[in-house]
Design an enzyme around this catalytic site. Structure first.
Site, mmCIF file in Angstrom:
data_model
loop_
_atom_site.group_PDB
_atom_site.id
_atom_site.type_symbol
_atom_site.label_atom_id
_atom_site.label_comp_id
_atom_site.label_asym_id
_atom_site.label_seq_id
_atom_site.Cartn_x
_atom_site.Cartn_y
_atom_site.Cartn_z
ATOM 1 N N GLY A 11 0.845 -1.202 0.000
ATOM 2 C CA GLY A 11 0.000 0.000 0.000
ATOM 3 C C GLY A 11 0.872 1.240 0.000
ATOM 4 N N ASP A 12 0.236 2.398 -0.132
ATOM 5 C CA ASP A 12 0.949 3.688 -0.130
ATOM 6 C C ASP A 12 1.972 3.773 -1.256
ATOM 7 O OD1 ASP A 12 -0.395 4.337 2.297
ATOM 8 O OD2 ASP A 12 1.053 3.079 3.347
ATOM 9 N N GLY A 16 -3.054 6.916 -5.689
ATOM 10 C CA GLY A 16 -3.945 8.071 -5.835
ATOM 11 C C GLY A 16 -3.423 9.017 -6.890
ATOM 12 N N ASN A 37 -10.014 3.405 5.740
ATOM 13 C CA ASN A 37 -8.866 2.977 6.550
ATOM 14 C C ASN A 37 -7.524 3.306 5.917
ATOM 15 O OD1 ASN A 37 -9.994 1.077 4.758
ATOM 16 N ND2 ASN A 37 -8.668 -0.527 5.515
ATOM 17 N N HIS A 40 -5.381 8.253 0.090
ATOM 18 C CA HIS A 40 -4.601 8.673 -1.065
ATOM 19 C C HIS A 40 -4.291 10.145 -0.869
ATOM 20 C CE1 HIS A 40 -5.171 5.197 -3.436
ATOM 21 N NE2 HIS A 40 -6.430 5.392 -3.724
ATOM 22 N N THR A 41 -3.070 10.530 -1.159
ATOM 23 C CA THR A 41 -2.763 11.951 -1.150
ATOM 24 C C THR A 41 -2.559 12.382 -2.591
ATOM 25 O OG1 THR A 41 -1.546 11.489 0.853
ATOM 26 C CG2 THR A 41 -1.296 13.694 -0.069
ATOM 27 N N ARG A 303 0.915 8.135 11.112
ATOM 28 C CA ARG A 303 1.928 7.248 11.711
ATOM 29 C C ARG A 303 3.179 7.166 10.839
ATOM 30 N NH1 ARG A 303 -1.092 1.597 12.965
ATOM 31 N NH2 ARG A 303 -2.081 2.037 10.995
ATOM 32 N N PRO A 304 4.399 7.177 11.448
ATOM 33 C CA PRO A 304 5.599 6.975 10.623
ATOM 34 C C PRO A 304 5.552 5.584 10.008
ATOM 35 C CG PRO A 304 6.178 7.314 12.955
ATOM 36 C CD PRO A 304 4.686 7.314 12.882
HETATM 37 P P1 GDP Z 1 -1.499 5.793 -2.192
HETATM 38 O O1 GDP Z 1 -2.434 5.432 -1.095
HETATM 39 O O2 GDP Z 1 -0.980 4.571 -2.892
HETATM 40 O O3 GDP Z 1 -2.049 6.802 -3.134
HETATM 41 O O4 GDP Z 1 -0.234 6.440 -1.545
HETATM 42 P P2 GDP Z 1 -0.118 7.661 -0.503
HETATM 43 O O5 GDP Z 1 -1.043 8.745 -0.890
HETATM 44 O O6 GDP Z 1 -0.109 7.204 0.870
HETATM 45 O O7 GDP Z 1 1.382 8.059 -0.791
HETATM 46 C C1 GDP Z 1 1.761 8.690 -1.854
HETATM 47 C C2 GDP Z 1 2.519 9.929 -1.382
HETATM 48 O O8 GDP Z 1 3.627 10.084 -2.183
HETATM 49 C C3 GDP Z 1 1.708 11.190 -1.540
HETATM 50 O O9 GDP Z 1 2.130 12.145 -0.593
HETATM 51 C C4 GDP Z 1 2.080 11.642 -2.945
HETATM 52 O O10 GDP Z 1 1.890 13.024 -3.161
HETATM 53 C C5 GDP Z 1 3.503 11.253 -2.977
HETATM 54 N N1 GDP Z 1 4.002 10.858 -4.286
HETATM 55 C C6 GDP Z 1 3.375 10.099 -5.226
HETATM 56 N N2 GDP Z 1 4.193 9.874 -6.270
HETATM 57 C C7 GDP Z 1 5.373 10.505 -5.963
HETATM 58 C C8 GDP Z 1 6.620 10.611 -6.636
HETATM 59 O O11 GDP Z 1 6.842 10.090 -7.709
HETATM 60 N N3 GDP Z 1 7.610 11.301 -5.985
HETATM 61 C C9 GDP Z 1 7.429 11.894 -4.772
HETATM 62 N N4 GDP Z 1 8.446 12.546 -4.219
HETATM 63 N N5 GDP Z 1 6.260 11.803 -4.112
HETATM 64 C C10 GDP Z 1 5.247 11.116 -4.700
#
Ligand code: GDP
Length: 423
Positions: A11-12, A16, A37, A40-41, A303-304
């Site tokens: 995940g993460d 998104g 739960n 996406h950012t 959370r870290p």
């Molecule tokens: P998701 O749940 O799979 O969408 O992942 P998250 O949202 O938890 O984590 C993705 C994070 O990484 C977000 O803060 C995005 O803005 C950031 N992000 C996504 N792609 C990239 C990338 O290629 N480079 C960097 N530096 N940040 C990214």
């Protein structure tokens, strides 16, 4: 065209942000599993948004978004998320968002039970996000909960709600010794947070089936990754839903349809939230440096995250169970600070070197075997394949071969345009 966008890892992975990018070319974005739960950012020209329940297409004008029958929906959270989006100038209307009448309602007592159980487990906790996801999926399979369609005739559900609450109190009150849940309060909660969604609720299966017949482009957006899948993941440290692409048509409500593409989102290194085996894990300064470089803190919880180098063993497994037809590699820019790139190429279990992802005791005991690839410096400004340094292209080619699937996109920053198409 029916496309699933799924996580290859824990995940993460940045799904998104890739859905945000790819939704430009699609008409409909569907969430098909899970609840609020995970998060996406997405960063785009309108700002930075954290989406827990909403499909990422909500941020694009003209895209229709669907919450499918495989989802569990905390109504109160949905109201809060919609409010934040509207404040950011995003339109959330029955035209931009359709909610399946068959999706499951995640009730306040599901969250309560999640917390009561995590507290009971204390030092042995699973690392639940305490959002009620395991309890609500359990009740779905017990067939003792409300579905979104029930909100259309809510007052007729009062007796049903009272019956369910009586049954829940066997656990809440008699089991955990907590004060009982009150049916009246649950009905009030449903009125406050459920009724605003009445006009959004419909037969989304029919809507999607007709859209597919008309040849419209539909994206199925997964939450979490392959290794959190209830069947294929690192059970019991998994989510309670199916995160894999094969479930996308079922959880979206179009089970007779076949996917055309499964785009696996794979991160250039590893991260993992919560408990459970994470073989490639870094510790100390090495972990700190990568966590800071990648901003690895949970979107839903802050959370870290645990971090490690790219894990070939786990990622190849993830690509396989996701049936990936292509890969988007994310966060390559985060590795810019490294002179040499650590890659976990195998696991060692009981003195034996293995490359097939194990489970159970063997996974818990696995130790990483690390090798190093040459570093490639700053790639955050690259927008074309030709602009990527040779070492970065070599790293990408190495990963393609290691996991057995072509990498079509490489993301080098969180912004919408910070992506290199590899074809
Ligand atoms: P998701 O749940 O799979 O969408 O992942 P998250 O949202 O938890 O984590 C993705 C994070 O990484 C977000 O803060 C995005 O803005 C950031 N992000 C996504 N792609 C990239 C990338 O290629 N480079 C960097 N530096 N940040 C990214």
């Amino acid at each position: 065209m029916l496309t699933a966008i799924v996580g290859v890892n824990w995940g993460d992975e940045g799904k998104g942000r890739m859905v945000d990018l790819l939704s430009e070319r699609c008409d409909i974005v569907v969430r098909y599993q899970g609840g609020n739960n995970a998060g996406h950012t997405v960063v785009n020209d309108k700002g930075k948004f954290i989406l827990n329940l909403m499909p990422s297409g909500i941020l694009r004008d003209g895209t229709v978004n669907v919450l499918g029958p495989g989802m569990v929906i905390d109504l109160e959270h949905l109201c809060g998320e919609a409010e934040r989006l509207r404040q950011g100038g995003i339109s959330v209307t029955p035209e931009t968002l359709k909610i399946s009448d068959k999706a499951t309602v995640c009730m306040p007592y599901h969250k309560l039970l999640d917390c009561l159980e995590e507290d009971r487990l204390a030092g042995k906790k699973f690392g639940s996000t305490r959002r009620g996801i395991a309890p609500v999926y359990a009740d779905k399979y017990m067939k003792k909960t409300l579905r979104m369609g029930d909100l259309l005739d809510l007052e007729a559900q009062a007796e049903h709600v009272a019956d369910i609450v009586e049954w829940k109190n066997l656990t809440v009150e008699k089991g955990y010794g907590h004060e009982p849940v009150r049916a009246g309060e649950i009905m009030d909660w449903l009125r406050t947070f459920g009724l605003p969604w009445r006009d959004f609720i419909c037969d989304t299966s029919l809507f999607l089936d007709e859209a597919a017949d008309q040849g419209r482009d539909i994206l199925f957006e997964a939450q979490l990754g392959a290794l959190r899948d209830i069947d294929f993941g690192i059970f019991p440290y998994t989510s309670s839903s199916s995160t894999i692409a094969a479930y996308a048509p079922v959880g979206a409500g179009v089970p007779g349809r076949k996917l055309d593409r499964s785009i696996g989102i794979m991160k250039a290194y590893s991260s993992c939230v919560g408990e459970g085996p994470f073989t490639c894990e870094f510790f100390g300064d090495e972990a700190h440096a990568l966590r800071e470089a990648g901003g690895e803190y949970g979107a839903a919880t802050g959370r870290p995250r645990r971090v490690g180098g790219f894990d070939v063993v786990a990622s190849r497994y993830g690509v396989r169970v996701q049936g990936c037809t292509e890969i988007a590699l994310t966060k390559l820019d985060v590795l810019s600070y490294l002179e040499k790139i650590p890659v976990c190429v195998a696991y060692e279990v009981d003195g034996e070197r293995i490359t097939d992802f194990p489970s159970g005791r063997r996974l818990a005991q696995a130790r990483p075997v690390y090798e190093y690839r040459p570093g490639f410096g700053d790639v955050s400004g690259c927008r074309k394949k030709e602009e990527l340094p040779r070492e970065a292209l070599d790293y990408i080619a190495y990963l393609e071969k290691a996991v057995g699937c072509p990498i079509k996109y490489v993301s080098v920053g969180p912004e919408r345009d910070a992506c290199v198409e590899m074809f």
